[in-house]
Design a protein around this motif. Sequence first.
Motif, mmCIF file in Angstrom:
data_model
loop_
_atom_site.group_PDB
_atom_site.id
_atom_site.type_symbol
_atom_site.label_atom_id
_atom_site.label_comp_id
_atom_site.label_asym_id
_atom_site.label_seq_id
_atom_site.Cartn_x
_atom_site.Cartn_y
_atom_site.Cartn_z
ATOM 1 N N ASP A 13 7.737 -3.527 -6.349
ATOM 2 C CA ASP A 13 8.534 -4.410 -5.480
ATOM 3 C C ASP A 13 8.067 -5.837 -5.758
ATOM 4 O O ASP A 13 7.311 -6.059 -6.690
ATOM 5 N N ASN A 14 8.478 -6.780 -4.956
ATOM 6 C CA ASN A 14 8.112 -8.175 -5.225
ATOM 7 C C ASN A 14 6.620 -8.410 -5.299
ATOM 8 O O ASN A 14 6.158 -9.302 -5.992
ATOM 9 N N GLN A 15 5.883 -7.612 -4.554
ATOM 10 C CA GLN A 15 4.455 -7.892 -4.400
ATOM 11 C C GLN A 15 3.543 -6.994 -5.237
ATOM 12 O O GLN A 15 2.516 -7.449 -5.724
ATOM 13 N N VAL A 16 3.932 -5.737 -5.389
ATOM 14 C CA VAL A 16 3.016 -4.756 -5.990
ATOM 15 C C VAL A 16 3.476 -4.316 -7.380
ATOM 16 O O VAL A 16 4.639 -3.946 -7.572
ATOM 17 N N PHE A 17 2.553 -4.358 -8.321
ATOM 18 C CA PHE A 17 2.784 -3.868 -9.680
ATOM 19 C C PHE A 17 1.754 -2.784 -9.983
ATOM 20 O O PHE A 17 0.651 -2.808 -9.434
ATOM 21 N N GLU A 154 -4.588 -10.436 -20.887
ATOM 22 C CA GLU A 154 -3.856 -11.681 -20.708
ATOM 23 C C GLU A 154 -2.661 -11.503 -19.760
ATOM 24 O O GLU A 154 -2.367 -12.367 -18.926
ATOM 25 N N ALA A 155 -1.975 -10.371 -19.867
ATOM 26 C CA ALA A 155 -0.767 -10.135 -19.064
ATOM 27 C C ALA A 155 -1.066 -10.013 -17.575
ATOM 28 O O ALA A 155 -0.150 -10.027 -16.750
ATOM 29 N N ASP A 156 -2.336 -9.906 -17.218
ATOM 30 C CA ASP A 156 -2.706 -9.664 -15.813
ATOM 31 C C ASP A 156 -3.274 -10.901 -15.134
ATOM 32 O O ASP A 156 -3.760 -10.839 -14.008
ATOM 33 N N LYS A 157 -3.217 -12.038 -15.821
ATOM 34 C CA LYS A 157 -3.973 -13.192 -15.341
ATOM 35 C C LYS A 157 -3.407 -13.818 -14.069
ATOM 36 O O LYS A 157 -4.124 -14.514 -13.361
ATOM 37 N N ASP A 158 -2.131 -13.560 -13.764
ATOM 38 C CA ASP A 158 -1.533 -14.192 -12.585
ATOM 39 C C ASP A 158 -1.675 -13.382 -11.302
ATOM 40 O O ASP A 158 -1.241 -13.827 -10.238
ATOM 41 N N PHE A 159 -2.236 -12.203 -11.377
ATOM 42 C CA PHE A 159 -2.397 -11.412 -10.150
ATOM 43 C C PHE A 159 -3.529 -11.964 -9.290
ATOM 44 O O PHE A 159 -4.547 -12.426 -9.806
ATOM 45 N N ASP A 160 -3.321 -11.901 -7.969
ATOM 46 C CA ASP A 160 -4.339 -12.380 -7.028
ATOM 47 C C ASP A 160 -5.316 -11.271 -6.648
ATOM 48 O O ASP A 160 -6.491 -11.519 -6.435
ATOM 49 N N PHE A 161 -4.772 -10.052 -6.525
ATOM 50 C CA PHE A 161 -5.599 -8.912 -6.147
ATOM 51 C C PHE A 161 -5.450 -7.815 -7.194
ATOM 52 O O PHE A 161 -4.337 -7.535 -7.644
ATOM 53 N N ILE A 162 -6.560 -7.200 -7.554
ATOM 54 C CA ILE A 162 -6.530 -6.069 -8.485
ATOM 55 C C ILE A 162 -7.204 -4.904 -7.774
ATOM 56 O O ILE A 162 -8.336 -5.032 -7.285
ATOM 57 N N MET A 250 -5.659 5.498 -3.249
ATOM 58 C CA MET A 250 -5.619 4.038 -3.440
ATOM 59 C C MET A 250 -4.253 3.478 -3.055
ATOM 60 O O MET A 250 -4.152 2.508 -2.296
ATOM 61 N N MET A 251 -3.182 4.102 -3.562
ATOM 62 C CA MET A 251 -1.848 3.558 -3.329
ATOM 63 C C MET A 251 -1.483 3.643 -1.845
ATOM 64 O O MET A 251 -0.904 2.709 -1.292
ATOM 65 N N PHE A 252 -1.854 4.749 -1.209
ATOM 66 C CA PHE A 252 -1.651 4.876 0.233
ATOM 67 C C PHE A 252 -2.359 3.715 0.941
ATOM 68 O O PHE A 252 -1.790 3.069 1.827
ATOM 69 N N GLY A 253 -3.587 3.446 0.531
ATOM 70 C CA GLY A 253 -4.378 2.377 1.147
ATOM 71 C C GLY A 253 -3.747 1.005 0.946
ATOM 72 O O GLY A 253 -3.687 0.199 1.883
ATOM 73 N N ILE A 254 -3.271 0.746 -0.262
ATOM 74 C CA ILE A 254 -2.669 -0.569 -0.543
ATOM 75 C C ILE A 254 -1.488 -0.815 0.394
ATOM 76 O O ILE A 254 -1.393 -1.872 1.040
ATOM 77 N N TYR A 255 -0.587 0.168 0.503
ATOM 78 C CA TYR A 255 0.606 -0.055 1.330
ATOM 79 C C TYR A 255 0.267 -0.071 2.819
ATOM 80 O O TYR A 255 0.912 -0.785 3.594
ATOM 81 N N GLY A 261 -1.058 -6.450 7.256
ATOM 82 C CA GLY A 261 -1.168 -7.886 7.027
ATOM 83 C C GLY A 261 -2.434 -8.316 6.302
ATOM 84 O O GLY A 261 -2.830 -9.479 6.365
ATOM 85 N N TYR A 262 -3.085 -7.417 5.623
ATOM 86 C CA TYR A 262 -4.348 -7.743 4.925
ATOM 87 C C TYR A 262 -4.117 -8.747 3.794
ATOM 88 O O TYR A 262 -4.926 -9.646 3.572
ATOM 89 N N PHE A 263 -3.010 -8.575 3.057
ATOM 90 C CA PHE A 263 -2.750 -9.449 1.908
ATOM 91 C C PHE A 263 -1.806 -10.586 2.313
ATOM 92 O O PHE A 263 -0.803 -10.341 2.975
ATOM 93 N N PRO A 264 -2.095 -11.821 1.894
ATOM 94 C CA PRO A 264 -1.125 -12.896 2.130
ATOM 95 C C PRO A 264 0.245 -12.501 1.543
ATOM 96 O O PRO A 264 0.312 -11.888 0.485
#
Length: 296
Positions: A13-17, A154-162, A250-255, A261-264
Amino acid sequence: MLEITDYRNFEIDNQVFVKPDYLNHETVSGNKLRKLKHNLIEAKNEGKNTILTFGGAYSNHISAVASAGQLLGFKTIGVIRGEELVSKIETNATLSYAQSCGMTLKFVSRDNYRDKTNSDFILKLRDEFGDFYLLPEGGTNALAIKGCEEILTEADKDFDFICCAVGTGGTISGLINAALPHQKIIGFPALKGDFLSQEITKFVSNKNWELITQYHFGGYGKVNTTLIEYINDFKATTSIALDPIYTGKMMFGIYDLIEKGYFPKTSKILAIHTGGLQGVEGMNQRLKQQNKPLIV
Ligand SMILES: *Cc1c(COP(=O)(O)O)cnc(C)c1O
């Protein structure tokens, strides 16, 4: 050496890759290939022709080592936790696969297995099997962490959270070392216990990381119907399969954290899919015995 296949990040979605590192190899997949790579090079350089390691009955690491050994011409020995399993190889997908790759399986009692880092135990194994390259349970050591530093590109450099799942802490340590200053690494332990932060601190110097410890679903290998249904829904909507031991949690936790509201809101999150799909068959067998819904 084993070829690491290229792939692109998958937009959920817009936020998660999702970084589908499980696609990096057909049989030695995900973070287990990353952790093995430099160890296999080192084993060859040292002239070793045998690799010995440790694992449980459904271990992704055992499966990966068995396959890598077959592909690269190493003899492999898997020291497996649980004597009772010796009569159950045929009905266990992981163990029968490992054996079909040529791995020698040595079953030890749960008590003996606890001695797996003890030098007397290792000496006895050398008496029995001759010289070998030793890989610890889960495959985590300094060379494994070096391999995990190569997950981010290099392709991952714009992510804020990993984000990643955590077992022994090797994978997250590599990610922490490789992260850029503006990135934060979030680990989701797949097991209970508070020893992991200390383990990770041994391998990293950056402070840009955090463990979120409330998504282990009761402990290592434990699942419930909520998690299984989540994994099935996730696959139905994204066509990405998750494993129940690590990446599903992990994926359950992220969503769940997104909802809380943990992530901006404008932040971008990259979830590392570390693999583990070979374990689905074994989990389904256990779920079936308990008359619980299966992973589809
Ligand atoms: C082994 C494994 C992990 C845990 O990795 P560590 O380096 O031990 O923390 C995470 N995800 C999957 C799919 C694994 O197989």
